[in-house]
Design an enzyme around this catalytic site. Structure first.
Site, mmCIF file in Angstrom:
data_model
loop_
_atom_site.group_PDB
_atom_site.id
_atom_site.type_symbol
_atom_site.label_atom_id
_atom_site.label_comp_id
_atom_site.label_asym_id
_atom_site.label_seq_id
_atom_site.Cartn_x
_atom_site.Cartn_y
_atom_site.Cartn_z
ATOM 1 N N HIS A 289 0.838 -1.194 0.000
ATOM 2 C CA HIS A 289 0.000 0.000 0.000
ATOM 3 C C HIS A 289 0.877 1.251 0.000
ATOM 4 O O HIS A 289 1.975 1.269 0.578
ATOM 5 C CB HIS A 289 -0.905 0.022 1.233
ATOM 6 C CG HIS A 289 -2.058 -0.934 1.148
ATOM 7 N ND1 HIS A 289 -2.951 -0.941 0.099
ATOM 8 C CD2 HIS A 289 -2.464 -1.925 1.988
ATOM 9 C CE1 HIS A 289 -3.864 -1.885 0.300
ATOM 10 N NE2 HIS A 289 -3.579 -2.510 1.432
ATOM 11 N N CYS A 338 0.099 2.335 -5.156
ATOM 12 C CA CYS A 338 -0.790 3.394 -5.631
ATOM 13 C C CYS A 338 -0.215 4.768 -5.337
ATOM 14 O O CYS A 338 0.637 4.943 -4.453
ATOM 15 C CB CYS A 338 -2.158 3.259 -4.988
ATOM 16 S SG CYS A 338 -3.080 1.842 -5.585
#
Length: 667
Positions: A289, A338
């Site tokens: 993440h 991301c």
């Protein structure tokens, strides 16, 4: 066959009725087979003739198989061998069956319920081949009868390509494509997973009068998947594992770590810094993440709470600054994460610029304010950016040119059209390549120190023999899966006369959590690459999170067996100390005070150097399943209208003075 017939030769003076001169007739010939090593196989020959028929099996033209005097020959397949059966009657007439070949592979195994249908043990693996070199890809399949193989390229049958090893001499650009193999026998037809083949042509930038060298190559790879407060991921396991082995082929010293907390990531980066110095090629890769805030990128440790805050995460640009401070020749940061904008309404801290060095490369899986995706391909999950990166990473040529080809590959994938576009930022002014050779002349002392650091924490425990009171002997073997994941194999090497039904169970002391246990849907995929070198083990133990180990580790071995005399089920236990394996020697847990500089001579990392074969699942290839939103920032707030980031293709060579800013290399 004349040698075989000599013991039943009829003399010229023998006279018998003509009917007795008719030799037996083979009504069912034995069939060839391909089986795993130590598989129990039955070869069958059936004949009809006058009176009682006698059978004799041979494994060469003149070597009888001991005890092979029946129509069925039961063998334990240990090596590839040919067999033939002779059938004779009481009147000295004989006939021979067709020769059959039992091919044996010491790769993989089959299920207990296997009935001889095609079973693919080794699938072809995607590969990159230099133009003019030989292309070799392999398929290994078991079957009774022995299966017929047929290779295909881009869905078209390849004439005369029916061997386990597909070899194309002097491969050219037109040999690039998707290859797979069909495996067929009378029971069924199976297809391998597709293998992508890339042919590397000499890039224009390689035609240069100057040759570049590295004094060493060092890579730190981190994959976070089991989060305490955010959705878990799957792909980082395979992505980090495959990239680590590809970089080792390029002679990188690779540190590969899974599931790190904020303190562990900080400690790992600071120790990574100890392995960098002038002339080194440095590479940092992260899968997990992440998010972007005010033009800065942040990596999310597994213990980061919600919502995302800078003080709970790791600044990417800060990592780049640490790499630059050591005067490395190349600094590459690759991020499969991301970059959704996430703003907590705070101002970025002060930027302290360094002198532009012209040696930085950022490879982002996606562009600003966008997500990066995982894909499911059969039983295998991978980050789509890393999927294409791994196919190009061994390619010669300037680093940025290689990444541009990754960008083009990713752009052609219809699964992510309009969703994910890779981005490259760099200041690389020289045509340096990850394939450049290592020349340590003039830097031999620094090179030797890095070697010492690696050996200090890279030693896999040696094999150990465990002897039990009952007489059973067990061997413990070890293999590094990642720098903080160790596999323990237990194999019964010697049985005892008074023990029956022996089995082994393993446990570590202290007990460590298995980071793979939360991914039951991927268990087959994980097991396939962890068992390399231990396929015949009686018990396997996976030790994860070795960076958390604070004391010496022991392996508890429980031997369960039935006493042949009393028929009681008994247990004997032994403990074997294995010290601090792999990264545990680095004692990352001691670096808990993130406000202090690392001490001089801090221990360096180790490299997990075990190679992995490809053991594919037993399914026909399935189309990729698109799984979005696996690495995006949660609770995304509305972006401030006055966003302060500067968007250009020249990245900042450094970043704000956050918590890692106080750590500098002591030269």
């Amino acid at each position: 066959m004349q040698i075989l017939k000599k013991d039943i030769h009829l003399s010229s003076s023998t006279t018998v009725p003509e009917m007795y001169n008719q030799a037996p007739i083979i009504t069912k010939h034995p069939v060839s087979a391909c089986v795993p090593k130590n598989y129990c196989l039955t070869l069958h020959c059936q004949a009809k003739g006058l009176g009682i028929l006698n059978y004799q099996w041979f494994q060469t033209e003149d070597e009888e198989v001991p005890g092979g005097t029946k129509s069925d020959l039961v063998i334990t397949a240990e090596k590839t061998q040919v067999y033939v059966c002779r059938v004779n009657d009481q009147h000295n007439n004989c006939v021979f069956s067709e020769w059959v070949k039992v091919k044996v592979h010491d790769i993989g195994d089959v299920s207990v319920s296997w009935q001889g249908q095609p079973w693919i043990s080794v699938h072809p693996v995607s590969t990159t081949v230099k133009q003019g070199h030989d292309l070799k890809i392999q398929c290994v399949a078991f079957g009774i009868p022995r299966p017929v193989l047929q290779w295909y390229k881009n869905g078209n049958l390849l004439q005369n390509q029916t061997n386990e090893m597909l070899i194309i001499k002097n491969a050219e650009k037109n040999h690039e494509g998707t290859y797979l193999c069909s495996v067929t026998n009378i029971h069924d037809e199976k297809w391998t997973e597709p293998a992508e083949v890339y042919i590397l042509c000499t890039p224009p930038d390689k035609i240069s009068t100057r040759k570049y060298y590295a004094t060493d190559k060092v890579a730190l790879l981190i994959g976070n998947l089991n989060y305490s407060y955010h959705p878990n991921l799957i792909a980082p396991v395979m992505d980090v594992h495959e990239l680590a082995h590809l970089l080792q082929e390029l002679n990188f010293r690779v540190v590969s770590l899974l599931d790190l907390t904020k303190q562990e990531m900080t400690a790992a980066i600071l120790q990574y810094q100890q392995l960098l110095s002038k002339g080194v090629y440095a590479l940092f890769y992260y899968a997990g993440h992440g998010y972007e805030c005010s033009g800065r990128n942040y990596l999310v440790p597994i213990d980061a709470p919600q919502p995302y805050r800078r003080e709970n995460c790791i600044s990417v640009q800060r990592i780049m600054k640490i790499m630059q401070e050591t005067h490395t020749s190349v600094n590459v940061v690759l991020l499969d994460t991301c970059r959704k904008w996430y703003n907590q309404e705070f101002n970025p801290s002060e930027i302290r610029p360094l002198e532009p060095l012209g040696n930085t490369v950022y490879g982002y899986a996606t562009c600003e304010d966008a997500e990066a995706y995982e894909v499911q391909d059969g039983e295998r999950s991978t980050g789509i950016f890393t999927k294409y990166l791994n196919k190009r990473i061994l390619q010669e040529g300037k680093i940025t040119h290689v990444l541009e080809q990754v960008l083009e590959d990713l752009g052609r994938d219809p699964l992510i059209t309009g969703k994910q576009v890779m981005e490259i930022k760099h200041t690389l002014k020289e045509a340096r390549s990850l394939t450049d050779s290592i020349h340590s002349v003039g830097y031999t002392m620094a090179f030797a120190q890095r070697n010492l650091c690696w050996k200090n924490a890279n030693d896999v425990p040696p094999k150990k023999e465990v002897k039990f009171v009952c007489g059973v002997e067990v061997e413990l073997g070890f293999s590094a899966l990642f720098s903080n994941v160790l596999i323990v194999f237990a194999t019964i090497k010697k049985a005892a006369a008074d023990t029956l039904d022996c089995s082994i169970s393993l446990q570590s002391i202290p007990v460590l959590e298995d980071v793979f246990s939360n991914h039951s849907s991927q268990s087959d995929s994980f097991d396939s690459f962890q068992l390399q070198g231990g396929e015949n083990a009686d018990s396997v133990l996976r030790l994860c999170g070795l960076q958390k180990l604070k004391t010496s580790m022991a392996i508890k071995v429980d031997l369960h067996y039935t006493d042949a005399n009393s028929r009681h089920r008994l247990v004997e236990t032994k403990e074997e100390d294995i010290g601090n394996p792999l990264v545990a020697k680095c004692e990352l847990h001691r670096h808990i005070n993130v406000d202090k500089l690392p001490e001089n001579g801090a221990k360096g990392f180790s490299s997990a150097s075990k190679s992995v074969g490809h053991m594919g699942p037993q399914q026909t290839p399935v189309p990729q399943a698109f799984r979005p939103s696996t690495r995006h920032a949660e609770n995304i707030q509305k972006l401030l209208e006055s966003h302060s980031s500067i968007k250009c293709n020249e990245p900042e060579e450094n970043d704000e003075s956050d918590i890692l800013d106080q750590r500098r290399v002591k030269h």
